[in-house]
Scaffold this motif. Structure first.
Motif, PDB file in Angstrom:
ATOM      1  N   LEU A 247      -3.207   0.782   3.727  1.00 35.67           N
ATOM      2  CA  LEU A 247      -2.408  -0.436   3.800  1.00 35.67           C
ATOM      3  C   LEU A 247      -3.290  -1.676   3.649  1.00 35.67           C
ATOM      4  CD1 LEU A 247       0.035   0.463   6.731  1.00 35.67           C
ATOM      5  CD2 LEU A 247       0.548   0.417   4.294  1.00 35.67           C
ATOM      6  N   PHE A 248      -2.785  -2.610   2.869  1.00 34.55           N
ATOM      7  CA  PHE A 248      -3.489  -3.870   2.630  1.00 34.55           C
ATOM      8  C   PHE A 248      -2.678  -5.023   3.216  1.00 34.55           C
ATOM      9  CE2 PHE A 248      -5.177  -0.993  -0.419  1.00 34.55           C
ATOM     10  CZ  PHE A 248      -6.452  -1.430  -0.734  1.00 34.55           C
ATOM     11  N   ILE A 249      -3.365  -5.928   3.876  1.00 41.70           N
ATOM     12  CA  ILE A 249      -2.741  -7.137   4.425  1.00 41.70           C
ATOM     13  C   ILE A 249      -3.393  -8.349   3.769  1.00 41.70           C
ATOM     14  CG2 ILE A 249      -2.368  -8.528   6.502  1.00 41.70           C
ATOM     15  CD1 ILE A 249      -2.473  -5.938   8.124  1.00 41.70           C
ATOM     16  N   ASP A 250      -2.588  -9.133   3.103  1.00 38.67           N
ATOM     17  CA  ASP A 250      -3.074 -10.393   2.523  1.00 38.67           C
ATOM     18  C   ASP A 250      -2.628 -11.532   3.420  1.00 38.67           C
ATOM     19  OD1 ASP A 250      -4.294  -9.153   0.469  1.00 38.67           O
ATOM     20  OD2 ASP A 250      -2.767  -9.568  -1.033  1.00 38.67           O
TER      21      ASP A 250
ATOM     22  N   GLY B 108       0.827  -1.200   0.000  1.00 37.35           N
ATOM     23  CA  GLY B 108       0.000   0.000   0.000  1.00 37.35           C
ATOM     24  C   GLY B 108       0.855   1.241   0.000  1.00 37.35           C
ATOM     25  N   PHE B 109       0.349   2.299   0.621  1.00 34.48           N
ATOM     26  CA  PHE B 109       1.059   3.574   0.648  1.00 34.48           C
ATOM     27  C   PHE B 109       0.879   4.239   2.016  1.00 34.48           C
ATOM     28  CE2 PHE B 109       0.255   2.855  -3.825  1.00 34.48           C
ATOM     29  CZ  PHE B 109       1.451   3.261  -4.432  1.00 34.48           C
ATOM     30  N   VAL B 110       1.912   4.960   2.439  1.00 33.87           N
ATOM     31  CA  VAL B 110       1.820   5.839   3.606  1.00 33.87           C
ATOM     32  C   VAL B 110       2.206   7.233   3.152  1.00 33.87           C
ATOM     33  CG1 VAL B 110       2.302   4.035   5.306  1.00 33.87           C
ATOM     34  CG2 VAL B 110       4.196   5.345   4.335  1.00 33.87           C
ATOM     35  N   GLY B 111       1.658   8.234   3.814  1.00 30.67           N
ATOM     36  CA  GLY B 111       1.989   9.608   3.470  1.00 30.67           C
ATOM     37  C   GLY B 111       3.295  10.022   4.113  1.00 30.67           C
ATOM     38  N   LYS B 112       4.004  10.914   3.466  1.00 27.09           N
ATOM     39  CA  LYS B 112       5.227  11.458   4.058  1.00 27.09           C
ATOM     40  C   LYS B 112       4.872  12.210   5.339  1.00 27.09           C
ATOM     41  CE  LYS B 112       7.721  11.852  -0.316  1.00 27.09           C
ATOM     42  NZ  LYS B 112       8.391  12.752  -1.284  1.00 27.09           N
ATOM     43  N   PRO B 113       5.835  12.359   6.254  1.00 25.96           N
ATOM     44  CA  PRO B 113       5.518  12.986   7.555  1.00 25.96           C
ATOM     45  C   PRO B 113       4.831  14.341   7.447  1.00 25.96           C
ATOM     46  CG  PRO B 113       7.683  11.977   7.632  1.00 25.96           C
ATOM     47  CD  PRO B 113       7.221  11.857   6.212  1.00 25.96           C
ATOM     48  N   GLU B 114       5.154  15.121   6.399  1.00 27.96           N
ATOM     49  CA  GLU B 114       4.549  16.457   6.313  1.00 27.96           C
ATOM     50  C   GLU B 114       3.060  16.407   6.005  1.00 27.96           C
ATOM     51  OE1 GLU B 114       6.754  15.947   2.265  1.00 27.96           O
ATOM     52  OE2 GLU B 114       7.056  15.391   4.348  1.00 27.96           O
ATOM     53  N   THR B 115       2.524  15.243   5.617  1.00 29.37           N
ATOM     54  CA  THR B 115       1.083  15.134   5.347  1.00 29.37           C
ATOM     55  C   THR B 115       0.282  14.779   6.592  1.00 29.37           C
ATOM     56  OG1 THR B 115       1.203  12.773   4.771  1.00 29.37           O
ATOM     57  CG2 THR B 115       1.586  14.362   2.989  1.00 29.37           C
ATOM     58  N   ALA B 116       0.938  14.583   7.724  1.00 36.48           N
ATOM     59  CA  ALA B 116       0.228  14.208   8.957  1.00 36.48           C
ATOM     60  C   ALA B 116      -0.767  15.297   9.349  1.00 36.48           C
ATOM     61  CB  ALA B 116       1.232  13.965  10.079  1.00 36.48           C
ATOM     62  N   LYS B 117      -1.931  14.870   9.843  1.00 33.52           N
ATOM     63  CA  LYS B 117      -2.983  15.801  10.225  1.00 33.52           C
ATOM     64  C   LYS B 117      -3.366  15.593  11.687  1.00 33.52           C
ATOM     65  CE  LYS B 117      -5.057  16.126   5.606  1.00 33.52           C
ATOM     66  NZ  LYS B 117      -6.309  15.973   4.826  1.00 33.52           N
ATOM     67  N   LYS B 118      -4.218  16.492  12.179  1.00 33.76           N
ATOM     68  CA  LYS B 118      -4.685  16.403  13.557  1.00 33.76           C
ATOM     69  C   LYS B 118      -5.847  15.425  13.707  1.00 33.76           C
ATOM     70  CE  LYS B 118      -1.905  19.628  15.110  1.00 33.76           C
ATOM     71  NZ  LYS B 118      -0.816  19.307  16.047  1.00 33.76           N
ATOM     72  N   THR B 119      -6.328  14.881  12.592  1.00 33.16           N
ATOM     73  CA  THR B 119      -7.449  13.947  12.636  1.00 33.16           C
ATOM     74  C   THR B 119      -7.049  12.622  12.006  1.00 33.16           C
ATOM     75  OG1 THR B 119      -8.248  14.901  10.570  1.00 33.16           O
ATOM     76  CG2 THR B 119      -9.215  15.729  12.589  1.00 33.16           C
TER      77      THR B 119
ATOM     78  N   TYR C  19       1.339  -7.410  13.898  1.00 32.43           N
ATOM     79  CA  TYR C  19       1.820  -6.102  14.381  1.00 32.43           C
ATOM     80  C   TYR C  19       3.273  -5.884  13.961  1.00 32.43           C
ATOM     81  CZ  TYR C  19       2.912  -2.347  17.734  1.00 32.43           C
ATOM     82  OH  TYR C  19       3.292  -1.162  18.319  1.00 32.43           O
ATOM     83  N   ALA C  20       4.112  -6.877  14.213  1.00 37.64           N
ATOM     84  CA  ALA C  20       5.541  -6.747  13.902  1.00 37.64           C
ATOM     85  C   ALA C  20       5.768  -6.584  12.403  1.00 37.64           C
ATOM     86  CB  ALA C  20       6.296  -7.970  14.425  1.00 37.64           C
ATOM     87  N   PHE C  21       5.017  -7.333  11.575  1.00 33.32           N
ATOM     88  CA  PHE C  21       5.178  -7.229  10.125  1.00 33.32           C
ATOM     89  C   PHE C  21       4.775  -5.838   9.632  1.00 33.32           C
ATOM     90  CE2 PHE C  21       5.218 -11.976   9.564  1.00 33.32           C
ATOM     91  CZ  PHE C  21       6.415 -12.020   8.863  1.00 33.32           C
ATOM     92  N   VAL C  22       3.658  -5.328  10.121  1.00 35.36           N
ATOM     93  CA  VAL C  22       3.185  -4.009   9.676  1.00 35.36           C
ATOM     94  C   VAL C  22       4.169  -2.923  10.089  1.00 35.36           C
ATOM     95  CG1 VAL C  22       1.381  -2.275   9.998  1.00 35.36           C
ATOM     96  CG2 VAL C  22       0.757  -4.668   9.647  1.00 35.36           C
ATOM     97  N   GLN C  23       4.601  -2.965  11.336  1.00 33.55           N
ATOM     98  CA  GLN C  23       5.555  -1.971  11.814  1.00 33.55           C
ATOM     99  C   GLN C  23       6.855  -2.011  11.010  1.00 33.55           C
ATOM    100  OE1 GLN C  23       7.507  -2.703  15.574  1.00 33.55           O
ATOM    101  NE2 GLN C  23       7.159  -0.584  16.232  1.00 33.55           N
ATOM    102  N   ALA C  24       7.375  -3.206  10.771  1.00 34.68           N
ATOM    103  CA  ALA C  24       8.625  -3.344  10.029  1.00 34.68           C
ATOM    104  C   ALA C  24       8.463  -2.891   8.582  1.00 34.68           C
ATOM    105  CB  ALA C  24       9.096  -4.797  10.083  1.00 34.68           C
ATOM    106  N   ALA C  25       7.326  -3.201   7.963  1.00 33.49           N
ATOM    107  CA  ALA C  25       7.106  -2.819   6.565  1.00 33.49           C
ATOM    108  C   ALA C  25       7.078  -1.302   6.399  1.00 33.49           C
ATOM    109  CB  ALA C  25       5.798  -3.431   6.061  1.00 33.49           C
ATOM    110  N   VAL C  26       6.395  -0.616   7.314  1.00 35.19           N
ATOM    111  CA  VAL C  26       6.315   0.847   7.223  1.00 35.19           C
ATOM    112  C   VAL C  26       7.671   1.470   7.520  1.00 35.19           C
ATOM    113  CG1 VAL C  26       5.216   2.908   8.181  1.00 35.19           C
ATOM    114  CG2 VAL C  26       3.860   0.849   7.804  1.00 35.19           C
ATOM    115  N   LYS C  27       8.366   0.965   8.536  1.00 32.14           N
ATOM    116  CA  LYS C  27       9.698   1.491   8.853  1.00 32.14           C
ATOM    117  C   LYS C  27      10.649   1.317   7.675  1.00 32.14           C
ATOM    118  CE  LYS C  27      10.400   1.541  13.853  1.00 32.14           C
ATOM    119  NZ  LYS C  27      11.212   0.996  14.958  1.00 32.14           N
TER     120      LYS C  27
END
Length: 630
Positions: free
Chosen positions: A295-298, A244-255, A324-332
Motif C-alpha cells: 500500500l502506498f500513501i501520498d 496499491g494492492f491487498v491479497g485475497k483472504p486465502e493468501t494470508a500467512k502465519k508470518t 488510520y481511518a483512510f487506510v482502513q476505509a480504503a481496504v474495506k
C-alpha cells in the motif's frame, strides 16, 4: 589523582574529535550492516533520476557493494563534495526540511560509508566528455582524477568495517546478512516499479526486475502465485491518496513477510497502520494470520516528519487518526467492491436438514403440546403476531423445547466439583499426568477417536483424552531433537525428484538451512535461479507432497524466527515437528492410535508440547461418578 592547589593552572580537557573519528561515530547510526549501505546507495541512485539500477554484492556485502545507475551523474566538484558530512543537494533552508520529497536528504550516507570502507566512485554527467574518478579511504581522499566513464554513477564500497574490526566481528553469517540485503533491495524496488532493478550476488543474478506496473513488480518479487489473487485499492481525497494492492483472504500467512507500507514512496514500519489493515480483514482471516498488502500513501510532506529515525523507516504523522481511518476505509471498500467482504447469506444451511425438527414427522402428542402453548397462540391467532402474554415469562426461556427433546436436569450436588473464580468454572476432575508410571491402559483396551481430533483411551483409573496433533508433535520433536545430537534421520530418496521455485528471500533462507535440513532427512540441492531440487525427504513425508512440505516448513520457520531465545537448529526442529504432526480431522485406525499413545508415553516429557500446550488430560473414575450424582 593529584590534589589541585590554589593557583595551579588547570588544563582544558574538552577537545574536538578528528574528522575521521567523528565520521566513524556518525557512521554507526547510518551504516549498521551491509544492508544499510545498500539502502543508502540505492536511494541515491533513485534520486539521481536513474531508469536502470544494478546492484552487485560479494560475500553478502562484506567485501563488495557496487551500485551502477544511469542517472544524471555529478560534476568534478560535486563528486568531491558528496563525501563531506551534511553535504546535500536537497536542502538549502529549514523550510525545505518539511517539504522533503526525495529519498536521501541528510547528506550523511556517503560520508558515513567512506568512514568505514574503501570507496571508489566513477561518475559523469551526460553533457560532459570526461567523468571523475575518486578513491576515498577512512574519510581521506586518496586519488581524484578525470577518467572515461558511462553517463551516471558507478560507486564501489569495498571491505566494510576494515578499519573497525570490532564492528566487522559483530556481523552475522553471509546467509543472514544476504537476507537483510534482499529485504532492503525489495523495499526500494517495490516502491519504484517504473525503474529497472537487478541484484547479482557472487556472480549469480538473484533479481532481474523489468520496468512495468506495480502489479507486475509485485508478481516479479513475491511470486506469480499472487497474480490472480490481488485486490486493487484506490482512494483519492483532497487530504491524501491511498493506492496499491491487498491479497485475497486465502493468501494470508502465519508470518508478516509480505507486508509493505510506503509513504511518499518511502518504505516505513508502522504497527498503527498495520492494525488498520488487519481490522479491515476482521473475521475474514484467522486471528493468527496476516494478510499480504503493498500500500502506498501520498500525503503532503508538511503533514509528516520523516526525520525522527536514523534509517527513516519510522515517521510521525501530524494526524495519525485520519490516516488510520483512510487506510482502513480504503481496504474495506476494496474488499467489498470485489465481493470478498462477508455478506448476508440467505441460502439454507445444510446442517439444518439433519435436525430432528425437519427430518422426523411430528407425532399427535407433540403437535397437541405445541399448539396448546400460549407462545404458539400469540403467533397463530389473527392480528396477534405482535402480542406476547406477560403472565408467564419463563415460557420464553424454553423456546428450544419445540425442537429438542427435553434434557434431564443435572444433579444438584454436581456443584461441589466446581469452584467459581472470577465468574469462570474450574473443573477439578481431570489432571495432567506427570510421568508415564501413571499410565495404566486397560488390557486389550479399544481406543476411540472423537471428532477426528481426540483419542479416548480407557485406563484403570478412568480414561485419557489425548489430543492427537499435539501428542504427535511431542513425539516428533523428541525424535528430531535426538537426530540433531546424534545419528541423522534416514532420507527416503525420491524416484522422480521434484523442483521447487522460491522467492529470492526464501531462496537465501533455505540455503542457510540446507546443512540442518539434511540432518533431519531433507535432501535439497540448489538448481540455480532460485530453483531447488528435492532429492529426498524424511520417510514420514508422503511421496508427491515434497514441494508443499518444503514451503510449509519455510513458512513455519519464518513464523518462529522472531523468537531469539532459541538457536537456529532448535527453531528448525520445532518447525519440522509442527509441520509433520498429523492434523486435526485425520482419521486414525486402531493400530495407529495405539502406536501414537505408546510413543507419547515413551517420551521424556509426554504431557506437554514443545510450546507448553497439554498433550492429554486424565479423567478419573471417581470424578465421573460424582458428575452423575453417584
Amino acid at each position: 589523582m593529584p590534589l589541585i592547589k590554589k593557583g595551579d593552572v588547570v588544563p582544558d580537557i574538552i577537545q574536538l574529535l578528528p574528522d575521521n573519528i567523528a565520521n566513524q561515530i556518525a557512521a554507526g547510526e547510518v551504516i549498521q550492516r551491509p544492508a544499510s549501505a545498500v539502502k543508502e546507495l540505492l536511494e541515491n541512485a533513485v534520486d539521481a533520476g536513474a531508469t536502470e539500477i544494478k546492484l552487485f554484492v560479494t560475500d553478502a556485502g562484506k567485501n563488495l557493494i557496487q551500485v551502477v545507475d544511469n542517472g544524471k551523474g555529478m560534476s568534478e566538484t560535486d563528486a568531491r563534495m558528496c563525501f563531506e558530512r551534511h553535504a546535500t543537494s536537497k536542502i538549502s533552508s529549514i523550510e525545505d526540511l518539511f517539504k522533503i520529497k526525495t529519498m536521501g536528504f541528510r547528506g550523511e550516507a556517503l560520508a558515513s560509508i567512506a568512514a568505514v570502507a574503501q570507496v571508489e566512485l566513477k561518475t559523469r554527467k551526460a553533457e560532459d566528455e570526461l567523468g571523475s574518478c575518486l578513491e576515498v579511504e577512512n574519510s581521506i581522499v586518496k586519488k581524484q582524477e578525470a577518467c572515461s566513464a558511462s553517463a551516471g554513477t558507478n560507486i564501489c564500497m569495498k571491505n566494510l568495517f576494515f578499519n573497525v574490526p570490532a564492528r566487522r566481528n559483530f556481523l552475522k553469517s553471509n546467509a543472514a546478512e544476504m537476507r537483510h540485503i534482499v529485504d532492503e533491495f525489495i523495499r526500494v524496488a517495490m516502491a519504484f516499479p517504473h525503474i529497472f532493478f537487478s541484484l547479482t550476488s557472487n556472480g549469480q543474478q538473484v533479481f532481474h526486475l523489468e520496468a512495468g506496473s506495480l502489479k507486475q513488480r509485485i508478481s516479479q518479487i513475491l511470486g506469480t502465485s499472487y497474480t490472480s489473487k490481488l485486490v486493487s485499492v484506490s482512494e483519492d481525497t483532497d487530504y491524501m491518496n491511498v493506492y496499491g494492492f491487498v491479497g485475497k483472504p486465502e493468501t494470508a500467512k502465519k508470518t508478516r513477510g509480505d507486508q509493505y507500507f510506503f509513504v511518499n514512496n518511502r518504505f516505513i514500519k508502522s504497527a498503527y497502520l498495520n492494525h488498520a489493515v488487519m481490522s479491515a480483514f476482521d473475521e475474514m482471516i484467522a486471528k493468527d494470520s496476516f494478510p499480504m498488502y503493498v500500500l502506498f500513501i501520498d500525503l503532503d510532506p508538511s503533514q509528516l516528519d520523516i526525520n525522527v529515525h536514523p534509517t527513516k523507516q519510522e515517521i510521525k504523522f501530524e494526524d495519525e487518526k485520519i490516516v488510520y481511518a483512510f487506510v482502513q476505509a480504503a481496504v474495506k471498500h476494496a474488499l467489498a467492491q470485489f465481493s470478498i467482504a462477508p455478506s448476508l447469506d440467505f441460502s439454507l444451511n445444510a446442517d439444518i436438514q439433519q435436525m430432528e425438527a425437519v427430518s422426523k414427522p411430528v407425532t399427535e402428542e407433540r403437535l397437541e403440546s405445541i399448539t396448546s402453548s400460549n407462545l404458539f397462540k400469540t403467533f397463530s391467532q389473527k392480528n396477534q403476531a405482535h402480542k406476547i402474554e406477560g403472565t408467564n415469562r419463563s415460557e420464553l426461556r424454553s423456546w428450544k423445547d419445540f425442537y429438542e427433546p427435553s434434557a434431564q436436569p443435572l444433579p444438584s450436588d454436581l456443584g461441589t466439583e466446581t469452584d467459581t473464580t472470577n465468574g469462570q468454572l474450574e473443573y477439578t476432575g481431570y489432571s495432567l499426568l506427570k510421568d508415564e508410571q501413571k499410565l495404566r491402559l486397560l488390557p486389550d483396551a479399544v481406543l476411540t477417536q472423537l471428532h477426528g481430533s481426540y483419542i479416548v483411551a480407557p485406563t484403570q483409573q478412568g480414561f485419557l483424552l489425548v489430543h492427537q496433533q499435539q501428542a504427535h508433535e511431542r513425539v516428533l520433536y523428541e525424535r528430531y531433537s535426538e537426530a540433531t545430537h546424534g545419528k541423522q534421520m534416514p532420507t527416503q530418496q525420491s524416484l522422480f525428484p521434484s523442483t521447487i521455485q522460491l522467492s529470492a528471500a526464501d531462496s537465501v533462507l533455505i540455503q542457510e538451512l540446507l546443512p540442518d535440513l539434511k540432518v533431519l532427512g531433507y535432501l535439497v540441492e540448489p538448481f540455480g535461479n532460485n530453483t531447488f531440487v528435492v532429492q529426498g525427504t524424511p520417510a514420514d513425508i508422503l511421496q508427491g507432497n515434497e514441494k508443499m512440505a518444503i514451503e510449509l516448513l519455510l513458512e513455519q520457520y519464518k513464523h518462529f524466527s522472531s523468537d531469539i531465545k532459541f538457536s537456529k537448529r532448535e527453531k528448525l526442529v520445532r518447525c519440522v515437528a509442527k509441520q509433520q504432526a498429523i492434523k486435526t480431522g485425520k482419521t486414525l485406525g486402531q493400530q495407529e492410535m495405539l502406536v501414537l499413545v505408546e510413543e507419547l508415553f515413551s517420551c521424556k516429557t509426554p504431557n506437554i508440547t514443545p510450546n507448553g500446550s497439554p498433550t492429554y488430560l486424565e479423567f478419573k473414575a471417581d470424578y465421573l461418578e460424582r458428575m452423575f450424582g453417584k
